[in-house]
Design a protein around this motif. Structure first.
Motif, PDB file in Angstrom:
ATOM      1  N   LEU A 103       0.871  -1.276  -0.125  1.00  0.00           N
ATOM      2  CA  LEU A 103       0.169   0.132   0.030  1.00  0.00           C
ATOM      3  C   LEU A 103       0.821   1.144  -0.046  1.00  0.00           C
ATOM      4  CD1 LEU A 103      -2.720  -0.978   2.605  1.00  0.00           C
ATOM      5  CD2 LEU A 103      -3.128  -0.893   0.124  1.00  0.00           C
TER       6      LEU A 103
ATOM      7  N   LYS B 185       1.204   4.172  -3.088  1.00  0.00           N
ATOM      8  CA  LYS B 185       0.843   5.394  -2.864  1.00  0.00           C
ATOM      9  C   LYS B 185       1.929   6.236  -3.394  1.00  0.00           C
ATOM     10  CE  LYS B 185      -0.748   8.653   0.516  1.00  0.00           C
ATOM     11  NZ  LYS B 185       0.221   9.811  -0.078  1.00  0.00           N
TER      12      LYS B 185
ATOM     13  N   ARG C  56      -6.363   7.723  -6.918  1.00  0.00           N
ATOM     14  CA  ARG C  56      -6.347   6.989  -5.590  1.00  0.00           C
ATOM     15  C   ARG C  56      -5.385   7.337  -4.271  1.00  0.00           C
ATOM     16  NH1 ARG C  56     -10.290   4.165  -4.858  1.00  0.00           N
ATOM     17  NH2 ARG C  56     -10.988   5.779  -6.141  1.00  0.00           N
TER      18      ARG C  56
ATOM     19  N   LEU D 142      -5.664   6.288  -0.246  1.00  0.00           N
ATOM     20  CA  LEU D 142      -4.477   5.619   0.191  1.00  0.00           C
ATOM     21  C   LEU D 142      -4.150   6.038   1.533  1.00  0.00           C
ATOM     22  CD1 LEU D 142      -2.650   4.173  -2.918  1.00  0.00           C
ATOM     23  CD2 LEU D 142      -3.318   2.647  -1.361  1.00  0.00           C
TER      24      LEU D 142
ATOM     25  N   PHE E 198      -9.046   2.087  -0.897  1.00  0.00           N
ATOM     26  CA  PHE E 198      -8.086   2.033  -2.153  1.00  0.00           C
ATOM     27  C   PHE E 198      -9.117   1.275  -3.154  1.00  0.00           C
ATOM     28  CE2 PHE E 198      -4.213  -0.429  -3.926  1.00  0.00           C
ATOM     29  CZ  PHE E 198      -3.943   0.877  -4.832  1.00  0.00           C
TER      30      PHE E 198
END
Length: 209
Positions: free
Chosen positions: A47, A51, A79, A83, A156
């Motif tokens: 993640l 990001k 996104r 995130l 997400f």
């Protein structure tokens, strides 16, 4: 009438394995997603590095070093903010958030470099990152959530409005931007697909680290 996005999709689908897509041509390297044994620590690395990549993409289209990138501001597929919320949720749940690592930083640097010097190649990555996340990315998110997050759906994997409509709007923009490219530039864009998959797979593998 078919546009250039259909060509991009056809090339991208061939990069999948047969168990991922009918048109897939690649041999599977590791176990299928259903057999994955992810950890929260590995998922957090994924993640965080994701990001880094989305931050970079969203910054590039905002600054628009090439005027055509301005077409892709505020598509609804962004996104980065989602995130941030997810990482805050993990932090509040008591997890420590790792620093970004080599796969995410390397991809970010590469995207920055392409965006300044090579618009067709950059657009290839833009397309593959966002469109893959709404398809295979969501499937992976669901499987991982079932195994380690008690089925929690992260931000997400949530979008405002209809995902098919958001994608269609971006397809129209991609076809418009690529309509002024030469055949050579289009082929160059398509050839970049393999690299976009390689970078994304490096980040994806962090889930199992």
């Amino acid at each position: 009438m078919k546009g250039f996005v259909d060509e991009m999709r056809a090339v991208a689908m061939k990069m999948h394995t047969k168990d991922q897509a009918r048109e897939g041509e690649k041999e599977p390297v590791g176990p299928p997603i259903a057999a994955w044994d992810p950890s929260v620590d590995g998922y957090l690395k994924f993640l965080v590095d994701s990001k880094v990549v989305f931050d970079t993409l969203e910054r590039i289209v905002t600054v628009a070093p090439h005027p055509s990138y301005g077409e892709f501001k505020s598509t609804g597929l962004e996104r980065s903010g989602q995130l941030s919320k997810d990482l805050d949720w993990f932090k509040e749940a008591g997890y420590s958030i790792p620093e970004s690592s080599k796969p995410g930083i390397a991809y970010s640097n590469y995207l920055q470099q392409l965006s300044e010097n090579d618009p067709p190649a950059f657009i290839c990555h833009f397309y593959n990152i966002y469109f893959a996340h709404t398809a295979g990315g969501r499937i992976i998110g669901k499987k991982v959530a079932e195994k380690i997050l008690n089925k929690k759906v992260l931000e997400f994997y949530k979008w405002e409005g209809s995902v098919p409509q958001l994608l269609q709007n971006v397809r129209i923009k991609l076809n418009h931007v690529s309509s002024c490219w030469s055949r050579e530039e289009k082929n160059h864009c398509l050839e970049e697909t393999e690299k976009s998959f390689e970078y994304s797979e490096e980040i994806l593998r962090l889930i199992l680290s």
